[in-house]
Scaffold this motif. Sequence first.
Motif, PDB file in Angstrom:
ATOM      1  N   PRO A   1       0.814  -1.210   0.000  1.00 46.00           N
ATOM      2  CA  PRO A   1       0.000   0.000   0.000  1.00 46.00           C
ATOM      3  C   PRO A   1       0.855   1.272   0.000  1.00 46.00           C
ATOM      4  CG  PRO A   1      -0.871  -1.589   1.570  1.00 46.00           C
ATOM      5  CD  PRO A   1       0.446  -2.123   1.105  1.00 46.00           C
ATOM      6  N   TRP A   2       0.498   2.216  -0.865  1.00 48.53           N
ATOM      7  CA  TRP A   2       1.219   3.490  -0.962  1.00 48.53           C
ATOM      8  C   TRP A   2       0.426   4.595  -0.274  1.00 48.53           C
ATOM      9  CZ3 TRP A   2       2.358   6.625  -6.072  1.00 48.53           C
ATOM     10  CH2 TRP A   2       3.372   7.559  -5.807  1.00 48.53           C
ATOM     11  N   TYR A   3      -0.852   4.693  -0.577  1.00 47.33           N
ATOM     12  CA  TYR A   3      -1.726   5.596   0.157  1.00 47.33           C
ATOM     13  C   TYR A   3      -3.115   4.978   0.186  1.00 47.33           C
ATOM     14  CZ  TYR A   3      -3.475   7.333  -4.385  1.00 47.33           C
ATOM     15  OH  TYR A   3      -4.026   7.431  -5.637  1.00 47.33           O
ATOM     16  N   VAL A   4      -3.957   5.479   1.084  1.00 44.04           N
ATOM     17  CA  VAL A   4      -5.243   4.848   1.311  1.00 44.04           C
ATOM     18  C   VAL A   4      -6.376   5.840   1.074  1.00 44.04           C
ATOM     19  CG1 VAL A   4      -4.316   3.189   2.947  1.00 44.04           C
ATOM     20  CG2 VAL A   4      -5.207   5.349   3.789  1.00 44.04           C
ATOM     21  N   ASP A   5      -7.516   5.282   0.794  1.00 46.49           N
ATOM     22  CA  ASP A   5      -8.726   6.062   0.566  1.00 46.49           C
ATOM     23  C   ASP A   5      -9.868   5.297   1.215  1.00 46.49           C
ATOM     24  OD1 ASP A   5     -10.761   7.676  -0.377  1.00 46.49           O
ATOM     25  OD2 ASP A   5     -10.776   6.763  -2.368  1.00 46.49           O
ATOM     26  N   THR A   6     -10.705   5.992   1.915  1.00 47.17           N
ATOM     27  CA  THR A   6     -11.898   5.370   2.473  1.00 47.17           C
ATOM     28  C   THR A   6     -13.008   6.417   2.470  1.00 47.17           C
ATOM     29  OG1 THR A   6     -12.727   3.975   4.282  1.00 47.17           O
ATOM     30  CG2 THR A   6     -11.416   5.915   4.911  1.00 47.17           C
ATOM     31  N   ARG A   7     -14.166   6.040   2.930  1.00 50.22           N
ATOM     32  CA  ARG A   7     -15.312   6.953   2.964  1.00 50.22           C
ATOM     33  C   ARG A   7     -15.852   7.045   4.382  1.00 50.22           C
ATOM     34  NH1 ARG A   7     -13.458   7.109  -1.459  1.00 50.22           N
ATOM     35  NH2 ARG A   7     -14.510   7.456  -3.451  1.00 50.22           N
TER      36      ARG A   7
ATOM     37  N   THR B   1     -20.584  24.352  -2.268  1.00 51.78           N
ATOM     38  CA  THR B   1     -21.445  25.519  -2.044  1.00 51.78           C
ATOM     39  C   THR B   1     -22.758  25.103  -1.394  1.00 51.78           C
ATOM     40  OG1 THR B   1     -20.484  26.699  -3.927  1.00 51.78           O
ATOM     41  CG2 THR B   1     -22.654  27.423  -3.168  1.00 51.78           C
ATOM     42  N   GLU B   2     -23.363  24.027  -1.900  1.00 52.21           N
ATOM     43  CA  GLU B   2     -24.655  23.585  -1.367  1.00 52.21           C
ATOM     44  C   GLU B   2     -24.515  23.038   0.055  1.00 52.21           C
ATOM     45  OE1 GLU B   2     -27.264  24.444  -2.666  1.00 52.21           O
ATOM     46  OE2 GLU B   2     -26.686  24.924  -4.704  1.00 52.21           O
ATOM     47  N   PHE B   3     -23.390  22.399   0.341  1.00 47.24           N
ATOM     48  CA  PHE B   3     -23.126  21.950   1.711  1.00 47.24           C
ATOM     49  C   PHE B   3     -23.016  23.170   2.629  1.00 47.24           C
ATOM     50  CE2 PHE B   3     -20.099  20.515   5.059  1.00 47.24           C
ATOM     51  CZ  PHE B   3     -20.806  19.428   5.540  1.00 47.24           C
ATOM     52  N   GLY B   4     -22.339  24.213   2.162  1.00 52.19           N
ATOM     53  CA  GLY B   4     -22.216  25.432   2.947  1.00 52.19           C
ATOM     54  C   GLY B   4     -23.545  26.152   3.133  1.00 52.19           C
ATOM     55  N   ARG B   5     -24.412  26.077   2.116  1.00 58.51           N
ATOM     56  CA  ARG B   5     -25.738  26.706   2.205  1.00 58.51           C
ATOM     57  C   ARG B   5     -26.700  25.902   3.066  1.00 58.51           C
ATOM     58  NH1 ARG B   5     -28.412  26.270  -2.293  1.00 58.51           N
ATOM     59  NH2 ARG B   5     -30.015  27.723  -1.586  1.00 58.51           N
ATOM     60  N   GLY B   6     -26.351  24.646   3.359  1.00 60.17           N
ATOM     61  CA  GLY B   6     -27.224  23.815   4.183  1.00 60.17           C
ATOM     62  C   GLY B   6     -28.266  23.053   3.405  1.00 60.17           C
ATOM     63  N   LEU B   7     -28.048  22.858   2.085  1.00 61.46           N
ATOM     64  CA  LEU B   7     -28.995  22.050   1.311  1.00 61.46           C
ATOM     65  C   LEU B   7     -29.051  20.628   1.854  1.00 61.46           C
ATOM     66  CD1 LEU B   7     -30.917  21.798  -1.134  1.00 61.46           C
ATOM     67  CD2 LEU B   7     -28.925  21.099  -2.492  1.00 61.46           C
ATOM     68  N   PHE B   8     -27.944  20.140   2.378  1.00 60.50           N
ATOM     69  CA  PHE B   8     -27.891  18.832   3.027  1.00 60.50           C
ATOM     70  C   PHE B   8     -26.891  18.920   4.179  1.00 60.50           C
ATOM     71  CE2 PHE B   8     -25.306  19.015  -0.772  1.00 60.50           C
ATOM     72  CZ  PHE B   8     -24.040  18.665  -0.333  1.00 60.50           C
ATOM     73  N   ALA B   9     -27.081  18.083   5.195  1.00 57.86           N
ATOM     74  CA  ALA B   9     -26.271  18.133   6.409  1.00 57.86           C
ATOM     75  C   ALA B   9     -25.221  17.044   6.473  1.00 57.86           C
ATOM     76  CB  ALA B   9     -27.166  18.049   7.644  1.00 57.86           C
ATOM     77  N   PHE B  10     -25.443  15.945   5.742  1.00 61.04           N
ATOM     78  CA  PHE B  10     -24.501  14.827   5.730  1.00 61.04           C
ATOM     79  C   PHE B  10     -24.041  14.555   4.302  1.00 61.04           C
ATOM     80  CE2 PHE B  10     -27.188  13.733   9.465  1.00 61.04           C
ATOM     81  CZ  PHE B  10     -26.207  13.589  10.428  1.00 61.04           C
ATOM     82  N   TYR B  11     -22.783  14.169   4.180  1.00 64.71           N
ATOM     83  CA  TYR B  11     -22.232  13.822   2.871  1.00 64.71           C
ATOM     84  C   TYR B  11     -21.188  12.745   3.097  1.00 64.71           C
ATOM     85  CZ  TYR B  11     -19.992  14.580  -1.746  1.00 64.71           C
ATOM     86  OH  TYR B  11     -19.475  14.431  -3.003  1.00 64.71           O
ATOM     87  N   VAL B  12     -21.330  11.602   2.433  1.00 63.39           N
ATOM     88  CA  VAL B  12     -20.369  10.504   2.551  1.00 63.39           C
ATOM     89  C   VAL B  12     -19.315  10.688   1.462  1.00 63.39           C
ATOM     90  CG1 VAL B  12     -20.025   8.007   2.489  1.00 63.39           C
ATOM     91  CG2 VAL B  12     -22.111   8.959   3.519  1.00 63.39           C
ATOM     92  N   SER B  13     -18.077  10.939   1.876  1.00 64.40           N
ATOM     93  CA  SER B  13     -17.045  11.237   0.896  1.00 64.40           C
ATOM     94  C   SER B  13     -15.676  10.841   1.426  1.00 64.40           C
ATOM     95  CB  SER B  13     -17.092  12.720   0.519  1.00 64.40           C
ATOM     96  OG  SER B  13     -16.263  12.989  -0.595  1.00 64.40           O
ATOM     97  N   GLY B  14     -14.632  11.207   0.660  1.00 61.08           N
ATOM     98  CA  GLY B  14     -13.278  10.764   0.956  1.00 61.08           C
ATOM     99  C   GLY B  14     -12.366  11.878   1.439  1.00 61.08           C
ATOM    100  N   PRO B  15     -11.095  11.551   1.706  1.00 57.88           N
ATOM    101  CA  PRO B  15     -10.186  12.484   2.391  1.00 57.88           C
ATOM    102  C   PRO B  15      -9.823  13.728   1.601  1.00 57.88           C
ATOM    103  CG  PRO B  15      -8.998  10.508   1.665  1.00 57.88           C
ATOM    104  CD  PRO B  15     -10.454  10.233   1.485  1.00 57.88           C
ATOM    105  N   TRP B  16      -9.903  13.679   0.268  1.00 56.58           N
ATOM    106  CA  TRP B  16      -9.563  14.862  -0.522  1.00 56.58           C
ATOM    107  C   TRP B  16     -10.469  16.047  -0.205  1.00 56.58           C
ATOM    108  CZ3 TRP B  16     -12.101  10.576  -2.263  1.00 56.58           C
ATOM    109  CH2 TRP B  16     -13.411  10.769  -2.730  1.00 56.58           C
TER     110      TRP B  16
END
Length: 424
Positions: free
Chosen positions: A138-144, A250-265
């Motif tokens: 393994p060189w680098y890892v990614d998860t959600r 932008t939409e996350f900042g505006r509060g269109l949704f409160a949760f987002y499943v995403s990665g380290p970037w």
Amino acid sequence: MKRLGVCARALALLGALIAGCAERDASRTELNFWVMGREAEVIAQLLPEFERRNPDVRVKVQQLPWTAAHEKLLTAFAGDALPDLCQLGNTWVPEFAALGALEPLDARVAASSIVVQDDYFAGIWDTNRIDGMLRGVPWYVDTRLIFYRRDLLAQAGFDHPPGSWEEWGRMMAAIKQRSPDRYAILFPLNEFEPLLALSLQGPAPLLAEGGRRGDFRGPGFRQALDFYVGAFRNEWAPSMSNTQISNVWTEFGRGLFAFYVSGPWNIAEFRKRLPPERQHDWMTAPLPGPNGVGASIAGGSSLVVFKASRRKEAAWRLIEYLSQPQVQQQFHALTGNLPPRRATWADARLANDPYARAFREQLERVRPAPAVPEWERIVNEMQVVAEEVVRGRLPIERAPGELDQRVDAMLEKRRWMLARRPAQ
């Protein structure tokens, strides 16, 4: 005449120096290293120190765009033109192992004082073990995991992130009830990763019979699909892809949704894109499971040595160098990629980062996907079937069977080949 003699001696000295440099270059091993994307842009900053420590080796880097890398590698394999070593996405390792292109690395790891298996997160390490043999490091890892708006969660009456699916559901219901014109979560319909992460919570793998058939009728996937589809049916999630949203940050900042499943970037992206007044309103948290803390995806890239290489010893030296915790710390600083070794996480830049802390915790609970070459096609089909259910084109009770049928067709050639494999 004296001036001519001096010039002649100078030219002779210059010629000797050039000849000496050419002779030294000819005696150095040229190592061909293929690297993708952003990693290829920064690797040049790490290599001078390697070449200083290994003066007999010169590293030649070829940059490949991710969009063309897979086809380029397959073409190189067919033409017997693979490099000595390469960055390989973890989901590609089974495919190139099945082609017989990858050098087994167990003996080299056993003899190494640098690549220490026990220091690597187990789920990431296991993505490289195919048919009992280690095929990459393994060189680098990614998860959600969860990115969430803690201010919106607090307004809905919660002072902590969700610890189980049941609690997560209550939180999303409360957020939606408080703001009916907004949503609780974004599950982009063109991304398979959120559903895959939920599906890995089950006790059984998603494929049966050693990767010969689908097992989506199993209770683990069915429970994950129920939770995922329920988010849309309860209108906690919008039925749209991320391309239908003007801008996720932008939409996350505006509060269109409160949760987002995403990665380290997205740690760097949210820091950069959210306005200053929102910088204290968001946080990351490990992914919850059905009954408590949950597992997630074991993604990322590994370093592999190709079996056809005639410079395996030099290639392994480069892998050892790039695997050192201090070099991984430099690599993280340059790219933001998460390191696969626990020792590297002791670096203050990671240890003191409040947004990275949840990723460190999540990496202790990542699970590799089934190690079959067809896996990328399978997860894409998973996303297609799930979207059909969300849009009402396929009843949810029929989806697991439909997915098993499609996956079994994809794995037909694998079953045929394994049935004819000589007994070990």
